[in-house]
Design a protein around this motif. Structure first.
Motif, PDB file in Angstrom:
ATOM      1  N   LEU A   1      46.350  18.700  89.630  1.00  0.00           N
ATOM      2  CA  LEU A   1      45.474  19.830  89.942  1.00  0.00           C
ATOM      3  C   LEU A   1      45.196  19.891  91.438  1.00  0.00           C
ATOM      4  CD1 LEU A   1      43.695  22.154  88.828  1.00  0.00           C
ATOM      5  CD2 LEU A   1      41.812  20.482  88.657  1.00  0.00           C
ATOM      6  N   LYS A   2      45.322  21.090  92.008  1.00  0.00           N
ATOM      7  CA  LYS A   2      45.045  21.309  93.422  1.00  0.00           C
ATOM      8  C   LYS A   2      43.859  22.238  93.588  1.00  0.00           C
ATOM      9  CE  LYS A   2      48.721  18.925  94.545  1.00  0.00           C
ATOM     10  NZ  LYS A   2      48.574  17.564  95.082  1.00  0.00           N
ATOM     11  N   GLY A   3      43.269  22.195  94.768  1.00  0.00           N
ATOM     12  CA  GLY A   3      42.111  23.037  95.029  1.00  0.00           C
ATOM     13  C   GLY A   3      42.399  24.513  94.894  1.00  0.00           C
ATOM     14  N   GLY A   4      43.631  24.914  95.241  1.00  0.00           N
ATOM     15  CA  GLY A   4      43.975  26.331  95.164  1.00  0.00           C
ATOM     16  C   GLY A   4      43.864  26.881  93.756  1.00  0.00           C
ATOM     17  N   ALA A   5      44.177  26.037  92.774  1.00  0.00           N
ATOM     18  CA  ALA A   5      44.088  26.486  91.379  1.00  0.00           C
ATOM     19  C   ALA A   5      42.641  26.739  90.986  1.00  0.00           C
ATOM     20  CB  ALA A   5      44.702  25.434  90.460  1.00  0.00           C
ATOM     21  N   ILE A   6      41.718  25.988  91.566  1.00  0.00           N
ATOM     22  CA  ILE A   6      40.299  26.193  91.267  1.00  0.00           C
ATOM     23  C   ILE A   6      39.794  27.448  91.967  1.00  0.00           C
ATOM     24  CG2 ILE A   6      37.990  25.182  91.499  1.00  0.00           C
ATOM     25  CD1 ILE A   6      39.289  22.434  91.286  1.00  0.00           C
ATOM     26  N   VAL A   7      40.209  27.650  93.221  1.00  0.00           N
ATOM     27  CA  VAL A   7      39.826  28.871  93.942  1.00  0.00           C
ATOM     28  C   VAL A   7      40.332  30.102  93.207  1.00  0.00           C
ATOM     29  CG1 VAL A   7      40.138  30.160  96.089  1.00  0.00           C
ATOM     30  CG2 VAL A   7      39.705  27.695  96.172  1.00  0.00           C
ATOM     31  N   ALA A   8      41.539  30.008  92.646  1.00  0.00           N
ATOM     32  CA  ALA A   8      42.115  31.127  91.895  1.00  0.00           C
ATOM     33  C   ALA A   8      41.287  31.477  90.660  1.00  0.00           C
ATOM     34  CB  ALA A   8      43.544  30.807  91.486  1.00  0.00           C
TER      35      ALA A   8
ATOM     36  N   SER B   1      44.457  21.597  82.436  1.00  0.00           N
ATOM     37  CA  SER B   1      43.906  22.963  82.471  1.00  0.00           C
ATOM     38  C   SER B   1      42.699  23.072  81.552  1.00  0.00           C
ATOM     39  CB  SER B   1      44.968  23.959  82.035  1.00  0.00           C
ATOM     40  OG  SER B   1      46.057  23.959  82.952  1.00  0.00           O
ATOM     41  N   ALA B   2      42.766  22.423  80.389  1.00  0.00           N
ATOM     42  CA  ALA B   2      41.645  22.442  79.467  1.00  0.00           C
ATOM     43  C   ALA B   2      40.449  21.705  80.066  1.00  0.00           C
ATOM     44  CB  ALA B   2      42.047  21.819  78.134  1.00  0.00           C
TER      45      ALA B   2
ATOM     46  N   VAL C   1      34.512  23.160  95.069  1.00  0.00           N
ATOM     47  CA  VAL C   1      35.903  22.888  94.700  1.00  0.00           C
ATOM     48  C   VAL C   1      36.144  21.369  94.694  1.00  0.00           C
ATOM     49  CG1 VAL C   1      38.308  23.130  95.423  1.00  0.00           C
ATOM     50  CG2 VAL C   1      36.776  25.092  95.543  1.00  0.00           C
ATOM     51  N   ALA C   2      35.658  20.687  95.723  1.00  0.00           N
ATOM     52  CA  ALA C   2      35.821  19.231  95.786  1.00  0.00           C
ATOM     53  C   ALA C   2      35.125  18.544  94.613  1.00  0.00           C
ATOM     54  CB  ALA C   2      35.261  18.707  97.109  1.00  0.00           C
ATOM     55  N   ARG C   3      33.932  19.031  94.246  1.00  0.00           N
ATOM     56  CA  ARG C   3      33.216  18.433  93.114  1.00  0.00           C
ATOM     57  C   ARG C   3      33.983  18.609  91.825  1.00  0.00           C
ATOM     58  NH1 ARG C   3      30.352  19.478  88.862  1.00  0.00           N
ATOM     59  NH2 ARG C   3      30.621  21.733  89.065  1.00  0.00           N
ATOM     60  N   LEU C   4      34.527  19.808  91.615  1.00  0.00           N
ATOM     61  CA  LEU C   4      35.288  20.069  90.392  1.00  0.00           C
ATOM     62  C   LEU C   4      36.571  19.234  90.342  1.00  0.00           C
ATOM     63  CD1 LEU C   4      34.765  23.920  90.164  1.00  0.00           C
ATOM     64  CD2 LEU C   4      34.035  22.250  88.454  1.00  0.00           C
ATOM     65  N   LEU C   5      37.246  19.116  91.469  1.00  0.00           N
ATOM     66  CA  LEU C   5      38.452  18.288  91.524  1.00  0.00           C
ATOM     67  C   LEU C   5      38.136  16.849  91.122  1.00  0.00           C
ATOM     68  CD1 LEU C   5      40.281  19.428  94.793  1.00  0.00           C
ATOM     69  CD2 LEU C   5      41.248  19.457  92.479  1.00  0.00           C
ATOM     70  N   LYS C   6      37.042  16.324  91.662  1.00  0.00           N
ATOM     71  CA  LYS C   6      36.663  14.944  91.366  1.00  0.00           C
ATOM     72  C   LYS C   6      36.286  14.780  89.899  1.00  0.00           C
ATOM     73  CE  LYS C   6      33.643  11.230  92.974  1.00  0.00           C
ATOM     74  NZ  LYS C   6      32.581  10.840  93.953  1.00  0.00           N
TER      75      LYS C   6
ATOM     76  N   GLY D   1      38.122  31.746  90.770  1.00  0.00           N
ATOM     77  CA  GLY D   1      36.922  32.429  91.232  1.00  0.00           C
ATOM     78  C   GLY D   1      35.889  31.544  91.892  1.00  0.00           C
ATOM     79  N   VAL D   2      36.216  30.288  92.149  1.00  0.00           N
ATOM     80  CA  VAL D   2      35.278  29.380  92.803  1.00  0.00           C
ATOM     81  C   VAL D   2      35.479  29.477  94.315  1.00  0.00           C
ATOM     82  CG1 VAL D   2      34.506  27.000  93.053  1.00  0.00           C
ATOM     83  CG2 VAL D   2      35.304  27.830  90.834  1.00  0.00           C
ATOM     84  N   THR D   3      34.395  29.622  95.050  1.00  0.00           N
ATOM     85  CA  THR D   3      34.489  29.727  96.506  1.00  0.00           C
ATOM     86  C   THR D   3      34.911  28.393  97.110  1.00  0.00           C
ATOM     87  OG1 THR D   3      32.725  31.391  96.518  1.00  0.00           O
ATOM     88  CG2 THR D   3      33.205  30.291  98.613  1.00  0.00           C
ATOM     89  N   ALA D   4      35.873  28.475  98.030  1.00  0.00           N
ATOM     90  CA  ALA D   4      36.355  27.250  98.680  1.00  0.00           C
ATOM     91  C   ALA D   4      35.205  26.516  99.356  1.00  0.00           C
ATOM     92  CB  ALA D   4      37.435  27.595  99.698  1.00  0.00           C
ATOM     93  N   GLY D   5      35.182  25.195  99.185  1.00  0.00           N
ATOM     94  CA  GLY D   5      34.119  24.403  99.788  1.00  0.00           C
ATOM     95  C   GLY D   5      33.736  23.230  98.921  1.00  0.00           C
ATOM     96  N   PRO D   6      32.490  22.773  99.023  1.00  0.00           N
ATOM     97  CA  PRO D   6      32.055  21.579  98.298  1.00  0.00           C
ATOM     98  C   PRO D   6      32.195  21.683  96.785  1.00  0.00           C
ATOM     99  CG  PRO D   6      30.474  22.148 100.002  1.00  0.00           C
ATOM    100  CD  PRO D   6      31.438  23.276  99.932  1.00  0.00           C
TER     101      PRO D   6
END
Length: 392
Positions: free
Chosen positions: A343-350, A382-383, A359-364, A352-357
């Motif tokens: 999983l990459k940050g870009g997939a989270i931004v896609a 993805s799930a 995204v990092a929290r969700l990745l972790k 609808g999450v604003t780039a920033g902290p």
């Protein structure tokens, strides 16, 4: 009856025959194989290095090599050593020497033409063996052949005198004892190393570190290290050592068929104390990479270990260290490659999450669940992201 060195693969090397012809074209006997190559061949082992002693002065050695088209490197010209660069492996060629004076760390030497002088200045009888390069006739001036057969590591001459010439010989004694010796050990040698152990304090840290790591890399150094502790030697170079930890690790390694690893064994000798371990690593002049690995091993806490999760978080080698030091199996890591988090940050931004902290929290958060579930595939990742987004 003349005793000869048994023929071995290295004794038939064409490049070594050419080297002998270059140095001794008239077969005058001015050069001989010496030391470890003779000792190991007598034991049926494959020697690591091939060394030669010669009555020729180093300048003459270099000149004869050059005349024969063999590259000569003055690796230790002040002490009489010239390295011949031949196709099989480099050969160190050293002029016969005798000690003029010593200070416990360095020796002042003079060149000699007598083989007995050269043999007398060596450390152990099993290292003072010579062989004629053409006939393979053995030359043994101090009973080394008998000591080798008896698996006895014995200083040449008076043990205390040999040690006072160079206190590093104490550590070399134990390294050779671990590799070639048997019990009971030579009584004079043990009395001498115990009595003079404090003299090692003047040795360079690099030399001490190299000897310790080389000892720990041997198949079973634990009994020898235990004896070092009993004789008061270990406390002089590694006062933090806890021999029981090394004994437990080597027993576990043997049961699992794990190859020796000097750094892991050093970790086993030391308490699980990162600051203390880092002090030891600095004192022994270990590399940055070695210090980091040792610190990781020292950070073990004795808790439940998940082999693959550790390998992902720490690295494969570091996980193996932690598992083996804890007496655990490393089988879960065999044939397993550490995966890459898909999983990459870009997939989270896609999503609808604003780039920033955030995204990092969700990745972790997703990564932690992914590791806990045993590294599932992309569909499950993805799930997991869906679940994290819903919770958010």
């Amino acid at each position: 009856m003349t005793e000869r060195l048994p023929a071995a693969e290295w004794t038939a090397r064409a490049d070594l025959a050419a080297l002998v012809r270059a140095l001794d074209p008239e077969a005058e006997g001015n050069c001989r194989w010496v030391g470890g190559v003779v000792r190991d061949t007598l034991l049926g082992l494959s020697p690591k290095d091939v060394d030669m002693a010669t009555t020729l002065l180093p300048e003459e050695t270099a000149a004869r090599l050059k005349a024969a088209g063999i590259k000569a490197v003055p690796t230790g010209i002040a002490h009489g050593t010239v390295t011949a660069v031949v196709s099989g492996s480099p050969v160190e060629i050293t002029t016969l020497r005798r000690d003029v004076s010593t200070d416990g760390r360095h020796a002042t030497v003079a060149f000699s033409s007598e083989w007995q002088d050269d043999a007398a200045r060596r450390d152990f009888t099993i290292n003072a063996l010579y062989a004629d390069p053409r006939t393979l006739e053995l030359f043994d001036y101090h009973g080394g052949r008998g000591d080798l057969a008896a698996r006895r590591v014995r200083f040449i001459g008076e043990a205390r005198e040999r040690i006072r010439e160079d206190y590093l010989r104490i550590l070399r004694y134990f390294r050779f004892q671990a590799r070639f010796g048997s019990l009971p050990a030579d009584a004079e040698a043990e009395a001498a190393v115990s009595e003079l152990a404090a003299g090692m304090k003047g040795l360079s840290r690099e030399r001490v570190g190299w000897e310790l790591m080389t000892l720990l890399a041997l198949p079973n150094p634990a009994p020898t290290v235990r004896r070092m502790a009993e004789l008061g030697v270990l406390a002089q170079v590694l006062p933090e050592a806890q021999v029981a930890g090394l004994e437990a690790l080597t027993t576990h390694e043997s049961a699992l068929g794990i190859a020796p690893d000097a750094l892991r064994r050093l970790a086993a000798l030391l308490p699980a104390d990162p600051p203390l371990t880092d002090q030891v690593a600095a004192r022994l002049r270990l590399s940055v990479a070695q210090r980091k690995r040792l610190a990781c091993a020292a950070a073990r806490d004795g808790g439940v270990l998940d082999a693959r999760a550790m390998a992902y978080r720490l690295g494969m080698t570091e996980a193996q260290d932690r598992l083996l030091l804890a007496g655990e199996a490393v089988a879960p890591l065999n044939g397993w490659d550490v995966p890459i988090f898909p999983l990459k940050g870009g997939a989270i931004v896609a999503r609808g999450v604003t780039a920033g902290p955030e995204v990092a929290r969700l990745l972790k958060a997703v990564e932690s669940r992914w590791v806990a579930e045993g590294f599932p595939d992309q569909t499950r990742v993805s799930a997991l992201l869906d679940e994290a987004l819903a919770e958010g």
